[in-house]
Design an enzyme around this catalytic site. Structure first.
Site, mmCIF file in Angstrom:
data_model
loop_
_atom_site.group_PDB
_atom_site.id
_atom_site.type_symbol
_atom_site.label_atom_id
_atom_site.label_comp_id
_atom_site.label_asym_id
_atom_site.label_seq_id
_atom_site.Cartn_x
_atom_site.Cartn_y
_atom_site.Cartn_z
ATOM 1 N N ASP A 87 0.840 -1.200 0.000
ATOM 2 C CA ASP A 87 0.000 0.000 0.000
ATOM 3 C C ASP A 87 0.873 1.247 0.000
ATOM 4 O OD1 ASP A 87 -2.729 1.403 0.744
ATOM 5 O OD2 ASP A 87 -1.216 2.196 2.123
ATOM 6 N N TYR A 92 2.531 10.267 0.204
ATOM 7 C CA TYR A 92 3.595 9.751 1.053
ATOM 8 C C TYR A 92 4.947 10.232 0.526
ATOM 9 C CZ TYR A 92 0.099 6.510 2.983
ATOM 10 O OH TYR A 92 -1.006 5.954 3.583
ATOM 11 N N GLN A 203 -10.130 1.787 3.913
ATOM 12 C CA GLN A 203 -8.892 1.703 4.690
ATOM 13 C C GLN A 203 -8.979 2.676 5.861
ATOM 14 O OE1 GLN A 203 -4.407 3.127 3.978
ATOM 15 N NE2 GLN A 203 -5.027 1.550 2.513
#
Length: 311
Positions: A87, A92, A203
């Site tokens: 993932d 990020y 999620q």
């Protein structure tokens, strides 16, 4: 600190749309014959795709916390042990996590169930399509297995977001789509728009120390045949659960780490995929034991008593 883990056998996952389980790579097994699963834990997505119940997160990778070579080794170790779901997200490290993962999966893309996420401020107009193309370029692949909306967004209505995801799916850019950090009210609103019920997963934060979703969201997703993907399954920043004495005691009984017990607890029900992050191959090996570790009813009761659901 922990005794050497025993009983390794060959296992892995080939994951494509509608795929099923096949043995291809090494898997660490729990040493106790009374507590080991007959097969590593898996979860079925709504479209029938089978994925490993234990994947790998990457929110803090490629950001200087560890040497990138060590992080790459950790991810490759996880793949070799059956943790085939990776993932990531465009936010990020401003895409650096995706680039790191792109290097890791080169030459073995067909062994990976690849997940990325679009930022909520990139959903207006053709933003989702543009963000997806940028993620694919950084990852060095022509498709994602699952593409998620990272957070609920006010930049566009749900119907246009779902339509954009469906267009990507029809074009083969992603094989499924889902959401992240949605509450029950958000999920109900999603299911009211056309094709919103094609959502593959939600999620969310979930671990032994934070069980809030058990009050409403987890049962809602179970009723709708949708698995939950749990981030921060080891307690979030600082991995606080690794220092939990109850987990350590149960781990000692199984000759495994507290992390393995925490992860086995998270995936115990068959409807949760856990995505712990690690920049250490050694820690990944400890985590992977959870795929084949079944906690006893007494152990589950002990953990429930030590970390009850907050009402």
């Amino acid at each position: 600190m922990y005794k050497q883990l025993l009983n390794r056998r060959q296992f892995g996952l080939w994951l494509t749309l509608g795929s099923s389980l096949a043995a291809v790579g090494p898997m660490v097994m729990a040493p106790s014959s009374t507590s080991a699963r007959t097969a590593p834990a898996t979860v079925k997505l709504p479209d029938g795709t089978i994925v490993s119940a234990l994947g790998q997160g990457s929110a803090n990778l490629a950001q200087g916390r560890h040497p990138e070579a060590a992080e790459e080794e950790a991810l490759r170790t996880g793949l070799s042990l059956g943790m085939a779901l990776i993932d990531t997200a465009e936010m990020y490290g401003d895409g650096r996590s995706e680039k790191l993962i792109g290097g890791v999966i080169t030459g073995q893309r067909d062994r990976v169930f690849l997940v990325s996420k679009v930022s909520p401020n990139h959903v207006a107009g053709a933003g989702i399509a543009r963000a997806c193309e940028a993620s694919l370029a950084r990852l060095g692949t022509d498709h994602l297995d699952l593409y998620l909306l990272h957070w609920p967004s006010r930049e566009a209505d749900l119907s246009s977001i779902v339509a954009a995801f469906e267009n990507l799916r029809a074009a083969g850019k992603t094989r499924a789509w889902g959401v992240s950090n949605f509450k029950v009210a958000d999920m109900e609103a999603l299911f009211r728009v056309p094709h919103g019920d094609r959502c593959a997963t939600n999620q969310v934060l979930y671990n032994l120390a934070n069980r809030d979703i058990e009050r409403d969201l987890l049962p809602w997703c179970e009723r709708h045949g949708m698995p939950v993907m749990a981030y921060s399954p080891l307690g979030g920043a600082g991995a606080s659960l690794l220092r939990d004495p109850v987990l350590a005691r149960i781990g000692a009984a199984h000759n495994c780490s507290a992390a393995a017990v925490a992860l086995a607890w998270t995936i115990r029900g068959g409807n949760v995929i856990a995505i712990p992050e690690s920049g250490s191959a050694e820690h990944v090996r400890e985590n992977a034991v959870a795929l084949s570790l079944t906690l006893t009813p007494d152990e589950l009761h002990t953990l429930d008593a030590a970390h009850p659901v907050k009402r």
